[in-house]
Design a protein around this motif. Structure first.
Motif, PDB file in Angstrom:
ATOM      1  N   ASP A  65       1.124   9.138   9.003  1.00  0.00           N
ATOM      2  CA  ASP A  65       2.455   9.393   8.434  1.00  0.00           C
ATOM      3  C   ASP A  65       2.604   8.687   7.094  1.00  0.00           C
ATOM      4  O   ASP A  65       3.153   9.252   6.137  1.00  0.00           O
ATOM      5  N   LEU A  66       2.110   7.459   6.987  1.00  0.00           N
ATOM      6  CA  LEU A  66       2.208   6.702   5.732  1.00  0.00           C
ATOM      7  C   LEU A  66       1.214   7.214   4.701  1.00  0.00           C
ATOM      8  O   LEU A  66       1.525   7.304   3.507  1.00  0.00           O
ATOM      9  N   VAL A  67       0.008   7.551   5.146  1.00  0.00           N
ATOM     10  CA  VAL A  67      -0.989   8.091   4.221  1.00  0.00           C
ATOM     11  C   VAL A  67      -0.521   9.426   3.662  1.00  0.00           C
ATOM     12  O   VAL A  67      -0.632   9.694   2.456  1.00  0.00           O
ATOM     13  N   ASN A  68       0.015  10.271   4.511  1.00  0.00           N
ATOM     14  CA  ASN A  68       0.499  11.583   4.083  1.00  0.00           C
ATOM     15  C   ASN A  68       1.634  11.452   3.075  1.00  0.00           C
ATOM     16  O   ASN A  68       1.766  12.284   2.166  1.00  0.00           O
ATOM     17  N   ALA A  69       2.440  10.396   3.214  1.00  0.00           N
ATOM     18  CA  ALA A  69       3.526  10.141   2.255  1.00  0.00           C
ATOM     19  C   ALA A  69       3.044   9.353   1.045  1.00  0.00           C
ATOM     20  O   ALA A  69       3.831   9.076   0.130  1.00  0.00           O
ATOM     21  N   ARG A  70       1.744   8.980   1.038  1.00  0.00           N
ATOM     22  CA  ARG A  70       1.130   8.203  -0.045  1.00  0.00           C
ATOM     23  C   ARG A  70       1.794   6.827  -0.193  1.00  0.00           C
ATOM     24  O   ARG A  70       1.908   6.293  -1.304  1.00  0.00           O
ATOM     25  N   HIS A  72       1.030   4.123   2.204  1.00  0.00           N
ATOM     26  CA  HIS A  72       0.340   3.074   2.949  1.00  0.00           C
ATOM     27  C   HIS A  72      -0.229   2.050   1.974  1.00  0.00           C
ATOM     28  O   HIS A  72      -0.839   2.417   0.958  1.00  0.00           O
ATOM     29  N   PRO A  73      -0.060   0.749   2.257  1.00  0.00           N
ATOM     30  CA  PRO A  73      -0.536  -0.287   1.317  1.00  0.00           C
ATOM     31  C   PRO A  73      -2.046  -0.324   1.143  1.00  0.00           C
ATOM     32  O   PRO A  73      -2.534  -0.864   0.145  1.00  0.00           O
ATOM     33  N   ASP A  74      -2.790   0.247   2.073  1.00  0.00           N
ATOM     34  CA  ASP A  74      -4.255   0.235   1.973  1.00  0.00           C
ATOM     35  C   ASP A  74      -4.813   1.529   1.394  1.00  0.00           C
ATOM     36  O   ASP A  74      -6.023   1.750   1.422  1.00  0.00           O
ATOM     37  N   ALA A 102      -4.659  -4.753   3.447  1.00  0.00           N
ATOM     38  CA  ALA A 102      -3.474  -5.501   3.857  1.00  0.00           C
ATOM     39  C   ALA A 102      -3.226  -5.399   5.351  1.00  0.00           C
ATOM     40  O   ALA A 102      -2.776  -6.369   5.983  1.00  0.00           O
ATOM     41  N   GLU A 103      -3.513  -4.220   5.921  1.00  0.00           N
ATOM     42  CA  GLU A 103      -3.206  -4.000   7.330  1.00  0.00           C
ATOM     43  C   GLU A 103      -4.362  -3.379   8.112  1.00  0.00           C
ATOM     44  O   GLU A 103      -4.504  -3.627   9.302  1.00  0.00           O
ATOM     45  N   GLY A 104      -5.142  -2.539   7.486  1.00  0.00           N
ATOM     46  CA  GLY A 104      -6.138  -1.765   8.201  1.00  0.00           C
ATOM     47  C   GLY A 104      -7.548  -2.303   8.117  1.00  0.00           C
ATOM     48  O   GLY A 104      -7.794  -3.402   7.600  1.00  0.00           O
ATOM     49  N   ARG A 105      -8.493  -1.479   8.590  1.00  0.00           N
ATOM     50  CA  ARG A 105      -9.904  -1.879   8.565  1.00  0.00           C
ATOM     51  C   ARG A 105     -10.484  -1.791   7.166  1.00  0.00           C
ATOM     52  O   ARG A 105     -11.329  -2.585   6.773  1.00  0.00           O
TER      53      ARG A 105
END
Length: 381
Positions: A65-70, A72-74, A102-105
């Protein structure tokens, strides 16, 4: 629909990226996704980015959802509304590549339209690919590997996409967007398997009407006067299409920008924030110019499908027509033209697309193409 369900007609590519993005899997630091327009390059790139960022399968939905909205902090994105990606933007994104996630792998940087990078810009990226940070993954998208420098290609793992079938795209439109199966089949066929255009044709009545007007206008050309009027009319069709698309995107982007600044849509803009909105407006103006050129190219693509239908009919080929709804008029035109004239018209459209890509004024491109059509038609009379 599962996480990869919107990627249609690409089982091998999805399998490769799915395995590479599993937690614990060893993944290349740079990937190159290539494929024809409308094959889903960007969508697959962002799906891959979300899968790489998510720490486990349960997180993928929220991360997507965050990636699709561009947002996501990573996730980093390098794209442009210009004809070329400039070197300043490339330097800025390369700098962010050294940030730890910041949050992901992983931190993932997606470069859309990597073929729009001139050599100087590509060299900036090359240095980053030569010394990749441990937890950063680059994902480049381009029509073909030949569109990038050999030194860039050699440092990426390549994934090639194919053109999905109309049936696969129709199935996606029906399942994802709830489009009636008959309308979905027609949209997928008329879009010539371009996923984004198929969705527009299936869900936007105005977009379908503009395409129908394009075909009707072209079929009515008989004289040089008709050709000039057709060129002017179709230029207006492209302008209307670009304006409709830009208006929708512009308002959404402005609302998103205001929310990111802590403001409600319609609120007064504080002086210290006006610079950011002005920059957004400049980007939108550049996109409007590109959208107009893309709209002209879409018209040329639709015309190419029409005249190929005429050529196939004149040759007596047993092939399904793209513009099946106009089969009667296509047959009439095929009977007036010899295959050689039909082939010359197809070549004229392909030449027009090449000229458009070189930056020649769209109106002149259309006038030259339709004039050549009239000459070819009279030669076949």
């Amino acid at each position: 629909m599962d996480y990869w369900g919107e990627i249609v007609g690409q089982p091998e590519a999805v399998g490769t990226l799915q395995r590479a993005s599993e937690p614990g899997a060893a993944t290349a630091h740079a990937w190159l996704i290539t494929g024809p327009p409308g094959s889903g390059r960007s969508n697959l790139a962002y799906r891959f980015a979300g899968a790489l960022i998510a720490r486990d399968a349960e997180e993928r939905g929220a991360v997507w959802d965050l990636v699709n909205a561009r947002t996501h902090p990573d996730l980093g994105v390098l794209t442009t509304q210009k004809l070329l990606i400039d070197i300043k933007a490339a330097r800025e994104i390369v700098t962010t590549a050294h940030y730890a996630p910041a949050e992901g792998r992983y931190r993932v940087i997606v470069i859309e339209d990597a073929d729009r990078m001139p050599e100087r810009t590509s060299n900036v990226l090359l240095k980053a690919l030569e010394e990749p940070p441990e937890r950063t993954v680059w994902v480049l998208c381009a029509p073909s590997e030949a569109d990038l420098l050999p030194t860039i290609r050699s440092r990426t793992r390549s994934v090639r996409l194919v053109t999905p079938s109309p049936a696969e795209i129709a199935g996606l439109l029906h399942e994802r967007d709830g489009v009636d199966p008959v309308a979905a089949e027609r949209a997928a066929r008329l879009a010539q398997s371009h996923i984004g255009m198929a969705r527009r044709l299936a869900t936007d009545a105005d977009a379908m009407a503009r395409r129908e007007r394009t075909i009707t206008t072209a079929l009515g050309i008989q004289t040089l006067g008709d050709a000039m009027r057709a060129a002017a009319a179709l230029a207006k069709v492209a302008e209307a299409d670009a304006a409709a698309l830009s208006e929708q995107l512009d308002q959404q982007e402005r609302d998103d920008a205001l929310r990111s600044l802590g403001l409600q849509p319609g609120a007064a803009i504080p002086p210290q924030m006006r610079g950011q909105l002005r920059a957004l407006e400049e980007d939108q103006k550049r996109r409007a110019k590109r959208s107009l050129r893309d709209g002209i190219d879409r018209i040329l693509t639709d015309l190419l499908s029409l005249y190929r239908d005429v050529l196939l009919t004149s040759l007596g080929a047993e092939a399904e027509l793209v513009n099946r709804e106009e089969s009667r008029r296509i047959t009439e035109l095929a009977e007036r033209w010899k295959p050689r004239q039909a082939l010359e018209v197809v070549t004229a459209v392909e030449t027009a697309r090449a000229r458009l890509g070189r930056g020649i004024t769209p109106g002149l491109v259309l006038e030259a193409m339709f004039s050549r059509l009239v000459v070819a038609s009279e030669a076949g009379a």
